[in-house]
Motif scaffolding. Structure first.
Motif, PDB file in Angstrom:
ATOM      1  N   GLU A   1      -1.587  -9.193 -19.685  1.00 46.46           N
ATOM      2  CA  GLU A   1      -2.983  -9.644 -19.797  1.00 46.46           C
ATOM      3  C   GLU A   1      -3.138 -11.129 -19.474  1.00 46.46           C
ATOM      4  O   GLU A   1      -4.130 -11.523 -18.860  1.00 46.46           O
ATOM      5  CB  GLU A   1      -3.520  -9.374 -21.211  1.00 46.46           C
ATOM      6  CG  GLU A   1      -3.723  -7.925 -21.533  1.00 46.46           C
ATOM      7  CD  GLU A   1      -2.481  -7.205 -22.031  1.00 46.46           C
ATOM      8  OE1 GLU A   1      -2.604  -6.039 -22.425  1.00 46.46           O
ATOM      9  OE2 GLU A   1      -1.370  -7.803 -22.025  1.00 46.46           O
ATOM     10  N   ILE A   2      -2.162 -11.947 -19.854  1.00 42.93           N
ATOM     11  CA  ILE A   2      -2.305 -13.381 -19.591  1.00 42.93           C
ATOM     12  C   ILE A   2      -2.118 -13.674 -18.109  1.00 42.93           C
ATOM     13  O   ILE A   2      -2.750 -14.575 -17.563  1.00 42.93           O
ATOM     14  CB  ILE A   2      -1.368 -14.224 -20.489  1.00 42.93           C
ATOM     15  CG1 ILE A   2      -1.794 -15.694 -20.493  1.00 42.93           C
ATOM     16  CG2 ILE A   2       0.082 -14.070 -20.105  1.00 42.93           C
ATOM     17  CD1 ILE A   2      -3.134 -15.956 -21.100  1.00 42.93           C
ATOM     18  N   ALA A   3      -1.279 -12.893 -17.437  1.00 42.86           N
ATOM     19  CA  ALA A   3      -1.138 -13.050 -15.986  1.00 42.86           C
ATOM     20  C   ALA A   3      -2.415 -12.610 -15.281  1.00 42.86           C
ATOM     21  O   ALA A   3      -2.852 -13.245 -14.313  1.00 42.86           O
ATOM     22  CB  ALA A   3       0.058 -12.252 -15.478  1.00 42.86           C
TER      23      ALA A   3
ATOM     24  N   VAL B   1      -3.794 -21.883 -24.234  1.00 40.82           N
ATOM     25  CA  VAL B   1      -4.225 -20.488 -24.339  1.00 40.82           C
ATOM     26  C   VAL B   1      -3.001 -19.586 -24.401  1.00 40.82           C
ATOM     27  O   VAL B   1      -2.910 -18.687 -25.243  1.00 40.82           O
ATOM     28  CB  VAL B   1      -5.147 -20.097 -23.164  1.00 40.82           C
ATOM     29  CG1 VAL B   1      -5.369 -18.594 -23.110  1.00 40.82           C
ATOM     30  CG2 VAL B   1      -6.486 -20.832 -23.268  1.00 40.82           C
ATOM     31  N   ILE B   2      -2.029 -19.836 -23.534  1.00 40.35           N
ATOM     32  CA  ILE B   2      -0.818 -19.010 -23.518  1.00 40.35           C
ATOM     33  C   ILE B   2      -0.076 -19.132 -24.845  1.00 40.35           C
ATOM     34  O   ILE B   2       0.492 -18.163 -25.339  1.00 40.35           O
ATOM     35  CB  ILE B   2       0.094 -19.409 -22.343  1.00 40.35           C
ATOM     36  CG1 ILE B   2      -0.616 -19.159 -21.019  1.00 40.35           C
ATOM     37  CG2 ILE B   2       1.404 -18.634 -22.383  1.00 40.35           C
ATOM     38  CD1 ILE B   2       0.033 -19.837 -19.831  1.00 40.35           C
ATOM     39  N   ARG B   3      -0.104 -20.311 -25.440  1.00 41.95           N
ATOM     40  CA  ARG B   3       0.563 -20.535 -26.725  1.00 41.95           C
ATOM     41  C   ARG B   3      -0.361 -20.239 -27.910  1.00 41.95           C
ATOM     42  O   ARG B   3      -0.045 -20.565 -29.052  1.00 41.95           O
ATOM     43  CB  ARG B   3       1.075 -21.972 -26.813  1.00 41.95           C
ATOM     44  CG  ARG B   3       2.186 -22.284 -25.836  1.00 41.95           C
ATOM     45  CD  ARG B   3       3.472 -21.648 -26.284  1.00 41.95           C
ATOM     46  NE  ARG B   3       4.572 -22.076 -25.423  1.00 41.95           N
ATOM     47  CZ  ARG B   3       5.598 -21.306 -25.139  1.00 41.95           C
ATOM     48  NH1 ARG B   3       5.685 -20.096 -25.639  1.00 41.95           N
ATOM     49  NH2 ARG B   3       6.552 -21.740 -24.359  1.00 41.95           N
TER      50      ARG B   3
ATOM     51  N   GLY C   1       5.231 -20.622 -14.870  1.00 44.42           N
ATOM     52  CA  GLY C   1       4.521 -20.030 -13.731  1.00 44.42           C
ATOM     53  C   GLY C   1       3.040 -19.868 -13.997  1.00 44.42           C
ATOM     54  O   GLY C   1       2.204 -20.151 -13.135  1.00 44.42           O
ATOM     55  N   LEU C   2       2.711 -19.448 -15.206  1.00 48.23           N
ATOM     56  CA  LEU C   2       1.301 -19.270 -15.555  1.00 48.23           C
ATOM     57  C   LEU C   2       0.578 -20.611 -15.687  1.00 48.23           C
ATOM     58  O   LEU C   2      -0.572 -20.748 -15.266  1.00 48.23           O
ATOM     59  CB  LEU C   2       1.181 -18.472 -16.850  1.00 48.23           C
ATOM     60  CG  LEU C   2       1.651 -17.022 -16.753  1.00 48.23           C
ATOM     61  CD1 LEU C   2       1.730 -16.396 -18.132  1.00 48.23           C
ATOM     62  CD2 LEU C   2       0.754 -16.222 -15.851  1.00 48.23           C
TER      63      LEU C   2
ATOM     64  N   ARG D   1      -8.077  -8.832 -24.443  1.00 50.30           N
ATOM     65  CA  ARG D   1      -6.892  -7.994 -24.656  1.00 50.30           C
ATOM     66  C   ARG D   1      -5.658  -8.828 -24.982  1.00 50.30           C
ATOM     67  O   ARG D   1      -4.805  -8.413 -25.766  1.00 50.30           O
ATOM     68  CB  ARG D   1      -6.663  -7.116 -23.429  1.00 50.30           C
ATOM     69  CG  ARG D   1      -7.778  -6.062 -23.306  1.00 50.30           C
ATOM     70  CD  ARG D   1      -7.548  -5.080 -22.224  1.00 50.30           C
ATOM     71  NE  ARG D   1      -6.322  -4.344 -22.509  1.00 50.30           N
ATOM     72  CZ  ARG D   1      -5.707  -3.570 -21.639  1.00 50.30           C
ATOM     73  NH1 ARG D   1      -6.194  -3.411 -20.434  1.00 50.30           N
ATOM     74  NH2 ARG D   1      -4.605  -2.943 -21.954  1.00 50.30           N
ATOM     75  N   PHE D   2      -5.559 -10.025 -24.371  1.00 49.26           N
ATOM     76  CA  PHE D   2      -4.446 -10.925 -24.663  1.00 49.26           C
ATOM     77  C   PHE D   2      -4.416 -11.294 -26.148  1.00 49.26           C
ATOM     78  O   PHE D   2      -3.353 -11.363 -26.765  1.00 49.26           O
ATOM     79  CB  PHE D   2      -4.544 -12.183 -23.802  1.00 49.26           C
ATOM     80  CG  PHE D   2      -3.555 -13.249 -24.162  1.00 49.26           C
ATOM     81  CD1 PHE D   2      -2.194 -13.051 -23.986  1.00 49.26           C
ATOM     82  CD2 PHE D   2      -3.987 -14.463 -24.679  1.00 49.26           C
ATOM     83  CE1 PHE D   2      -1.274 -14.040 -24.324  1.00 49.26           C
ATOM     84  CE2 PHE D   2      -3.079 -15.455 -25.005  1.00 49.26           C
ATOM     85  CZ  PHE D   2      -1.721 -15.240 -24.833  1.00 49.26           C
ATOM     86  N   GLY D   3      -5.582 -11.493 -26.740  1.00 47.86           N
ATOM     87  CA  GLY D   3      -5.668 -11.864 -28.147  1.00 47.86           C
ATOM     88  C   GLY D   3      -5.217 -10.772 -29.101  1.00 47.86           C
ATOM     89  O   GLY D   3      -5.097 -11.022 -30.301  1.00 47.86           O
ATOM     90  N   ARG D   4      -4.962  -9.593 -28.589  1.00 51.69           N
ATOM     91  CA  ARG D   4      -4.520  -8.477 -29.418  1.00 51.69           C
ATOM     92  C   ARG D   4      -3.085  -8.064 -29.139  1.00 51.69           C
ATOM     93  O   ARG D   4      -2.656  -6.994 -29.520  1.00 51.69           O
ATOM     94  CB  ARG D   4      -5.454  -7.272 -29.207  1.00 51.69           C
ATOM     95  CG  ARG D   4      -6.694  -7.391 -30.060  1.00 51.69           C
ATOM     96  CD  ARG D   4      -7.960  -7.378 -29.248  1.00 51.69           C
ATOM     97  NE  ARG D   4      -9.120  -7.735 -30.076  1.00 51.69           N
ATOM     98  CZ  ARG D   4      -9.604  -8.960 -30.148  1.00 51.69           C
ATOM     99  NH1 ARG D   4      -9.054  -9.950 -29.512  1.00 51.69           N
ATOM    100  NH2 ARG D   4     -10.665  -9.213 -30.880  1.00 51.69           N
ATOM    101  N   THR D   5      -2.336  -8.919 -28.470  1.00 61.50           N
ATOM    102  CA  THR D   5      -0.958  -8.590 -28.102  1.00 61.50           C
ATOM    103  C   THR D   5       0.030  -9.120 -29.145  1.00 61.50           C
ATOM    104  O   THR D   5      -0.266 -10.078 -29.867  1.00 61.50           O
ATOM    105  CB  THR D   5      -0.598  -9.197 -26.728  1.00 61.50           C
ATOM    106  OG1 THR D   5      -0.680 -10.626 -26.818  1.00 61.50           O
ATOM    107  CG2 THR D   5      -1.506  -8.670 -25.625  1.00 61.50           C
ATOM    108  N   PRO D   6       1.220  -8.530 -29.185  1.00 65.86           N
ATOM    109  CA  PRO D   6       2.266  -9.055 -30.070  1.00 65.86           C
ATOM    110  C   PRO D   6       2.639 -10.502 -29.730  1.00 65.86           C
ATOM    111  O   PRO D   6       2.938 -11.293 -30.628  1.00 65.86           O
ATOM    112  CB  PRO D   6       3.457  -8.112 -29.833  1.00 65.86           C
ATOM    113  CG  PRO D   6       2.845  -6.845 -29.352  1.00 65.86           C
ATOM    114  CD  PRO D   6       1.623  -7.257 -28.565  1.00 65.86           C
TER     115      PRO D   6
END
Length: 177
Positions: A18-20, A65-67, A143-144, A119-124
């Motif tokens: 989702e983050i990609a 955001v990624i962190r 990379g992101l 969806r990213f906010g609901r990931t492990p």
């Protein structure tokens, strides 16, 4: 805890797709705007400054955001929701097929980015990042973040709309003694 009384190290969750998707949708959105407006026609120093500022700002926000840093995630939400509203309102003011294609492409990239962020906010990964693990743990985010930097650079390159008055005229006056 294991038999020796030490805490077991939980495996780090993988970096979610989702983050990609969010990163690539953001890049696609900037490319759409760049293709529509072209390169900003200001002097070289202003263009370089705008590109550098965009790269630093968007790269910093992307890393946050990624962190899963709350303020930067909230900023991403605000930017995307405001973009969505502006793009939806803009659909009512289209003057031709070309503008409609650009508007729909921009809207599509924004919707994809919003869904990906949700969806990213609901990931492990996101839940794990909320515990603030050391940055050396987990998958590399370089990379992101690099995609985020490119988005920022493109934001600094994008020209102003053709029907714009080319910005705001401001005069700064310093009081005389």
């Amino acid at each position: 805890m294991d038999m020796d009384g030490e805490t077991e190290q939980q495996p780090t969750p993988p970096l979610p797709t989702e983050i990609a998707v969010l990163a690539w949708a953001s890049l696609a959105g900037q490319v759409v705007v760049l293709a529509d407006r072209g390169v900003n026609q200001v002097n070289g120093v202003s263009l370089l400054g705008s590109m550098a500022l965009g790269a630093l700002l968007v790269g910093y926000v992307a890393a946050g955001v990624i962190r899963a840093r709350p303020v930067r995630v909230a900023l991403a939400w605000i930017v995307l929701v405001v973009s969505l509203v502006a793009e939806c309102v803009g659909l009512g003011y289209l003057d031709g097929l070309r503008e409609a294609i650009v508007a729909l492409a921009s809207l599509a990239t924004t919707v994809v980015a919003l869904v990906a962020l949700y969806r990213f906010g609901r990931t492990p990964w996101y839940a794990w990042q909320r515990t603030r693990p050391p940055s050396r743990l987990g998958a590399s985010i370089r990379g992101l973040v690099a995609i985020g930097v490119v988005v920022g650079v493109l934001g600094g390159v994008v020209g102003v709309p053709e029907d714009s008055d080319n910005g705001i005229d401001m005069t700064v006056r310093v009081a005389e003694r």
